[in-house]
Design an enzyme around this catalytic site. Sequence first.
Site, mmCIF file in Angstrom:
data_model
loop_
_atom_site.group_PDB
_atom_site.id
_atom_site.type_symbol
_atom_site.label_atom_id
_atom_site.label_comp_id
_atom_site.label_asym_id
_atom_site.label_seq_id
_atom_site.Cartn_x
_atom_site.Cartn_y
_atom_site.Cartn_z
ATOM 1 N N GLY A 1 0.797 -1.219 0.000
ATOM 2 C CA GLY A 1 0.000 0.000 0.000
ATOM 3 C C GLY A 1 0.827 1.265 0.000
ATOM 4 O O GLY A 1 0.348 2.327 0.378
ATOM 5 N N CYS A 2 2.091 1.178 -0.428
ATOM 6 C CA CYS A 2 2.927 2.377 -0.449
ATOM 7 C C CYS A 2 3.364 2.695 -1.870
ATOM 8 O O CYS A 2 3.568 1.784 -2.665
ATOM 9 C CB CYS A 2 4.194 2.164 0.376
ATOM 10 S SG CYS A 2 3.860 1.488 2.008
ATOM 11 N N THR A 3 3.552 3.975 -2.169
ATOM 12 C CA THR A 3 4.054 4.314 -3.496
ATOM 13 C C THR A 3 5.519 3.927 -3.628
ATOM 14 O O THR A 3 5.991 3.611 -4.696
ATOM 15 C CB THR A 3 3.916 5.823 -3.792
ATOM 16 O OG1 THR A 3 4.436 6.553 -2.684
ATOM 17 C CG2 THR A 3 2.477 6.201 -4.008
#
Lengths: 222, 465
Positions: free
Chosen positions: A119-121
Amino acid sequence: MNSAAASASAAGFRPPTRPILPLPPPNSSNPNPPRIQFKPNHHSISTRSIQISHPKHVTPPQPPYLSTTLTVPEKLDILVTEFKSLPEPIDRVKRLIHYAGLLPEFDESGRVESNRVTGCTAQVWLEVAMDVEGSMRFRVDSDSEITKGFCYCLIWLLDGASPGDVVEIRVDDLGEMNVGILPIRASSRVNTWHNVLLSMQRRTRDLIMEIYGDHSSLSLLH
Amino acid sequence: MMAMEGVVLKLPSFSQLVNPNYFSNRTPLKFRFNFPKFSSTASLSVPEAAPVSLGHSTRPDFEILHQKVNNGSKLVYLDNAATSQKPSAVIDAVNNYYKSYNSNVHRGIHFLSARATDEYEMARRKVAAFVNASESSEIVFTRNATEAINLVAYSWGFSNLKAGDEIVVTIAEHHSAIVPWQILSEKTGAVLKFVSLTEDEVPDTKMLQDLLSKKTKLVVVHHVSNVLASVLPIKDIAKWAHDVGARILVDACQSVPHMVVDVQNLGVDFLVASSHKMCGPTGVGFLYGKSELLAAMPPFLGGGEMISDVFLDHSTYADPPSRFEAGTPAIGEAIGLGSAIDYLSQIGMQKIHDYEVELANYLYENLHTIPGVRIYGPAPSQNVHRAALCSFNVEGLHPTDIATFLDQQHGVAIRSGHHCAQPLHRYLGINASARASLYFYNTKEDVDDFIRALVDTIAFFTSFK
């Protein structure tokens, strides 16, 4: 950028006092450093092997506390004060990048899918373990410098903390660290460090569950 | 209040339509260009000798662009592929709707409702004319393009696809053009076939042709890629699809705002676009569908407006487009979209496109020269026109770090991440990219500011190594 004090007495990093395995010196040429085991067998503590590659640099955020061991809430205060003292977002960015360079070594073998914080860029890998004293140990790596900087702060805060402390800290407490004038409060992929913290907490709970069978023992582990 | 003239003409000339909102009260700005620069009724005397670029002449209409951000840097907005800014005319149109004639549409008898209905249906006709649909009932208003694609998936897809049928898509599609079909194929047993890229980093049209067969029932392609900036030959692809008896759905989100799009000329069966990418408000988008297709499709959402008669044990449904517009629509927003179309048409889509080709080349050339920069998609040439956007990476730097520094230190707004195109990024072997995307109100100076800022950003991060 290199800290002279790789000493465990500096506030923050608490290597286990009774390591199972000898810690290699910082420039060890050992090609196979012992690795952090994730499923400790609590029936035979002696088989739990923790490799805490001795941190390259142990430089806590200003001011340095040389002899006392700080509690997590105290460290949080220091962290928040430090970031509050940097009113210009660009200074926070610079500080975070400085910290990125201080992050302890992360073993290549740790860059596996099961360690990825989703869920992280940016890509983030997180290793979670418990040392012989029952403290939580964390190692983090990322392909983004700013994220590494945030992670350094999280590590400084929580590496060596009790599981109870890890689980109790709230994302809101760390709001000051947000880069930008308008802190993004909502949890999103951009708030990588939210996700890292949540992952640290979740995996701490999972580890406790595995070892002790239930979460209620968390409250005892302070 | 001046009544809006109801004359809707086909492209390119919308000059008959006078938007009364140009004259409503607004905060005065220093410059006021109410008409395109060549209009003889312009109240300012523009020196003939110095031609003003489209970016310069339109900027004054966009109040939001004139601000300082973060550390006092002026805003340089280069995230137009994510969403566009709105000219005062559009904001005023929406405001005016709420201030003067807000009312529920379609079945109200009273004055306000009749007016709201008129304006709402006028907006539909404007959209139809903008894309050259043969009738306005071929335009279904949705919340956005994503909803429009889902509408086709659930309504047309479920009643036309069965196990073994094939849907051909490219790996460069936006998630909204992939995920609904994945959901559909799970439920129906239809199969997704993916077209990959050529060495030039454009979808491989030869491979697309090879993938088409009697089993193909649907081809889903973008018109302009939001990452690669490439343009697909839709007319050809539509023909190939029809040759095997398949339908074609085109994701025109990055094309409708930037160039002339003629659905009849292209021969597409379905086309989707979003209002917010074309100077219109968020909350509204549209699906174009050929009449005969829409007529045969079952409803998507059930509720008011889409029915004909409702009994306890069954209901009968309205004709398209109403059949697919359940509930109270985004009335003010649709009217805002109509106003955006007026605004764009007054400039002229061909003119917008020509200017953007210039900007696209300028951006690419300047970005290309920075050491360590890798731009994705085809290189521009005589035959290859890129859209005015560049997705790129800088060696050794994470795009999020770049975007953060550009924003914090220089006020430059770009996007970093996977731009809703994870399969494409995976194919290119990267996790994320940075993207600068322009629109007709950007100028060459914006590009210069961006390039300068990027060079500084790279230097900044390099100094830490």
